[in-house]
Scaffold this motif. Structure first.
Motif, PDB file in Angstrom:
ATOM      1  N   MET A   1       5.197 -11.544  91.384  1.00 18.83           N
ATOM      2  CA  MET A   1       5.627 -10.347  92.094  1.00 18.83           C
ATOM      3  C   MET A   1       4.513  -9.306  92.017  1.00 18.83           C
ATOM      4  SD  MET A   1       9.564  -9.881  90.730  1.00 18.83           S
ATOM      5  CE  MET A   1      10.218  -8.856  92.019  1.00 18.83           C
ATOM      6  N   ASN A   2       4.308  -8.607  93.098  1.00 18.38           N
ATOM      7  CA  ASN A   2       3.363  -7.497  93.049  1.00 18.38           C
ATOM      8  C   ASN A   2       4.118  -6.215  92.708  1.00 18.38           C
ATOM      9  OD1 ASN A   2       4.439  -6.290  95.427  1.00 18.38           O
ATOM     10  ND2 ASN A   2       3.134  -7.551  96.717  1.00 18.38           N
ATOM     11  N   SER A   3       3.382  -5.135  92.545  1.00 20.00           N
ATOM     12  CA  SER A   3       4.019  -3.892  92.097  1.00 20.00           C
ATOM     13  C   SER A   3       5.041  -3.361  93.102  1.00 20.00           C
ATOM     14  CB  SER A   3       2.961  -2.830  91.792  1.00 20.00           C
ATOM     15  OG  SER A   3       2.195  -2.534  92.936  1.00 20.00           O
ATOM     16  N   ASN A   4       4.798  -3.566  94.384  1.00 25.41           N
ATOM     17  CA  ASN A   4       5.771  -3.107  95.380  1.00 25.41           C
ATOM     18  C   ASN A   4       7.082  -3.876  95.263  1.00 25.41           C
ATOM     19  OD1 ASN A   4       4.110  -1.153  96.525  1.00 25.41           O
ATOM     20  ND2 ASN A   4       3.179  -2.622  97.924  1.00 25.41           N
ATOM     21  N   GLU A   5       6.995  -5.169  95.030  1.00 28.75           N
ATOM     22  CA  GLU A   5       8.193  -5.987  94.882  1.00 28.75           C
ATOM     23  C   GLU A   5       8.953  -5.616  93.605  1.00 28.75           C
ATOM     24  OE1 GLU A   5       6.769 -10.058  97.149  1.00 28.75           O
ATOM     25  OE2 GLU A   5       6.158  -9.722  95.070  1.00 28.75           O
ATOM     26  N   ILE A   6       8.220  -5.353  92.544  1.00 25.15           N
ATOM     27  CA  ILE A   6       8.874  -4.934  91.302  1.00 25.15           C
ATOM     28  C   ILE A   6       9.573  -3.593  91.503  1.00 25.15           C
ATOM     29  CG2 ILE A   6       8.499  -4.232  88.904  1.00 25.15           C
ATOM     30  CD1 ILE A   6       6.216  -6.299  88.813  1.00 25.15           C
ATOM     31  N   ALA A   7       8.901  -2.663  92.165  1.00 23.67           N
ATOM     32  CA  ALA A   7       9.502  -1.350  92.426  1.00 23.67           C
ATOM     33  C   ALA A   7      10.760  -1.484  93.282  1.00 23.67           C
ATOM     34  CB  ALA A   7       8.486  -0.439  93.111  1.00 23.67           C
ATOM     35  N   GLN A   8      10.719  -2.347  94.291  1.00 21.20           N
ATOM     36  CA  GLN A   8      11.901  -2.564  95.130  1.00 21.20           C
ATOM     37  C   GLN A   8      13.041  -3.161  94.316  1.00 21.20           C
ATOM     38  OE1 GLN A   8      10.367  -4.962  98.322  1.00 21.20           O
ATOM     39  NE2 GLN A   8       9.594  -3.194  99.449  1.00 21.20           N
ATOM     40  N   TYR A   9      12.714  -4.086  93.426  1.00 18.34           N
ATOM     41  CA  TYR A   9      13.735  -4.683  92.562  1.00 18.34           C
ATOM     42  C   TYR A   9      14.363  -3.625  91.665  1.00 18.34           C
ATOM     43  CZ  TYR A   9      15.889  -7.313  88.803  1.00 18.34           C
ATOM     44  OH  TYR A   9      16.782  -7.784  87.869  1.00 18.34           O
ATOM     45  N   LEU A  25       6.478  -2.655  85.548  1.00 15.08           N
ATOM     46  CA  LEU A  25       5.849  -2.064  86.722  1.00 15.08           C
ATOM     47  C   LEU A  25       4.504  -1.452  86.361  1.00 15.08           C
ATOM     48  CD1 LEU A  25       5.913  -1.248  89.695  1.00 15.08           C
ATOM     49  CD2 LEU A  25       7.220   0.782  89.024  1.00 15.08           C
ATOM     50  N   ARG A  26       4.450  -0.711  85.270  1.00 14.27           N
ATOM     51  CA  ARG A  26       3.180  -0.122  84.821  1.00 14.27           C
ATOM     52  C   ARG A  26       2.138  -1.205  84.562  1.00 14.27           C
ATOM     53  NH1 ARG A  26       4.011   3.448  79.726  1.00 14.27           N
ATOM     54  NH2 ARG A  26       1.740   3.550  79.892  1.00 14.27           N
ATOM     55  N   LEU A  27       2.556  -2.277  83.910  1.00 13.26           N
ATOM     56  CA  LEU A  27       1.636  -3.361  83.596  1.00 13.26           C
ATOM     57  C   LEU A  27       1.119  -4.036  84.865  1.00 13.26           C
ATOM     58  CD1 LEU A  27       0.298  -4.983  81.355  1.00 13.26           C
ATOM     59  CD2 LEU A  27       2.315  -6.455  81.322  1.00 13.26           C
ATOM     60  N   GLN A  28       1.982  -4.268  85.818  1.00 13.13           N
ATOM     61  CA  GLN A  28       1.562  -4.891  87.075  1.00 13.13           C
ATOM     62  C   GLN A  28       0.616  -3.986  87.848  1.00 13.13           C
ATOM     63  OE1 GLN A  28       2.006  -8.020  88.088  1.00 13.13           O
ATOM     64  NE2 GLN A  28       0.690  -7.547  89.813  1.00 13.13           N
ATOM     65  N   LYS A  29       0.912  -2.693  87.902  1.00 10.38           N
ATOM     66  CA  LYS A  29       0.019  -1.754  88.595  1.00 10.38           C
ATOM     67  C   LYS A  29      -1.354  -1.728  87.930  1.00 10.38           C
ATOM     68  CE  LYS A  29       3.042   1.491  90.880  1.00 10.38           C
ATOM     69  NZ  LYS A  29       2.246   1.735  92.052  1.00 10.38           N
ATOM     70  N   LEU A  30      -1.387  -1.764  86.604  1.00 12.20           N
ATOM     71  CA  LEU A  30      -2.663  -1.799  85.897  1.00 12.20           C
ATOM     72  C   LEU A  30      -3.406  -3.091  86.213  1.00 12.20           C
ATOM     73  CD1 LEU A  30      -4.674  -0.651  83.852  1.00 12.20           C
ATOM     74  CD2 LEU A  30      -3.291  -1.699  82.041  1.00 12.20           C
ATOM     75  N   GLN A  31      -2.711  -4.203  86.222  1.00 14.98           N
ATOM     76  CA  GLN A  31      -3.338  -5.488  86.535  1.00 14.98           C
ATOM     77  C   GLN A  31      -3.941  -5.471  87.935  1.00 14.98           C
ATOM     78  OE1 GLN A  31      -3.770  -8.001  84.430  1.00 14.98           O
ATOM     79  NE2 GLN A  31      -4.860  -9.175  85.955  1.00 14.98           N
ATOM     80  N   GLU A  32      -3.258  -4.856  88.868  1.00 15.67           N
ATOM     81  CA  GLU A  32      -3.748  -4.792  90.244  1.00 15.67           C
ATOM     82  C   GLU A  32      -5.004  -3.923  90.362  1.00 15.67           C
ATOM     83  OE1 GLU A  32      -0.303  -3.535  92.469  1.00 15.67           O
ATOM     84  OE2 GLU A  32       0.672  -5.483  92.203  1.00 15.67           O
ATOM     85  N   ARG A  33      -5.175  -2.965  89.453  1.00 10.81           N
ATOM     86  CA  ARG A  33      -6.347  -2.076  89.483  1.00 10.81           C
ATOM     87  C   ARG A  33      -7.470  -2.551  88.568  1.00 10.81           C
ATOM     88  NH1 ARG A  33      -3.809   2.940  87.219  1.00 10.81           N
ATOM     89  NH2 ARG A  33      -5.778   2.757  86.184  1.00 10.81           N
ATOM     90  N   ARG A  34      -7.258  -3.628  87.843  1.00  8.42           N
ATOM     91  CA  ARG A  34      -8.178  -4.069  86.798  1.00  8.42           C
ATOM     92  C   ARG A  34      -9.628  -4.160  87.266  1.00  8.42           C
ATOM     93  NH1 ARG A  34      -7.436  -9.228  82.769  1.00  8.42           N
ATOM     94  NH2 ARG A  34      -9.083  -8.598  81.350  1.00  8.42           N
ATOM     95  N   ASP A  35      -9.862  -4.700  88.439  1.00  5.38           N
ATOM     96  CA  ASP A  35     -11.222  -4.885  88.930  1.00  5.38           C
ATOM     97  C   ASP A  35     -11.884  -3.592  89.406  1.00  5.38           C
ATOM     98  OD1 ASP A  35     -11.069  -7.602  88.390  1.00  5.38           O
ATOM     99  OD2 ASP A  35     -10.342  -8.086  90.405  1.00  5.38           O
TER     100      ASP A  35
END
Length: 68
Positions: A1-9, A25-35
């Motif tokens: 799941m991406n952060s948008n899907e987690i937020a919708q859930y 959600l915080r962890l997923q958002k951080l993972q998405e910004r990692r690079d």
């Protein structure tokens, strides 16, 4: 799941009162910004998320039937 899907859930299940979901959600958002962030900033934010998780303690005690 991406952060948008987690937020919708979280919104669909009234999960704003469930801090463990907000941490996911915080962890997923951080993972998405990692690079796109420096390694030290990533490590600091990850440590902050970890500390928030540890602060939750044994939140499930007495609610095992509801959350597992």
């Amino acid at each position: 799941m991406n952060s948008n899907e987690i937020a919708q859930y979280i919104e669909a299940t009234n999960g704003m009162a469930k801090p463990w979901l907000l941490l996911q959600l915080r962890l997923q958002k951080l993972q998405e910004r990692r690079d796109s962030i420096p390694a030290d900033e990533y490590a600091n934010e990850l440590a902050d998320i970890h500390q928030s998780l540890m602060n939750l303690g044994e939140w499930w005690i007495g609610m095992e039937d509801q959350v597992f």
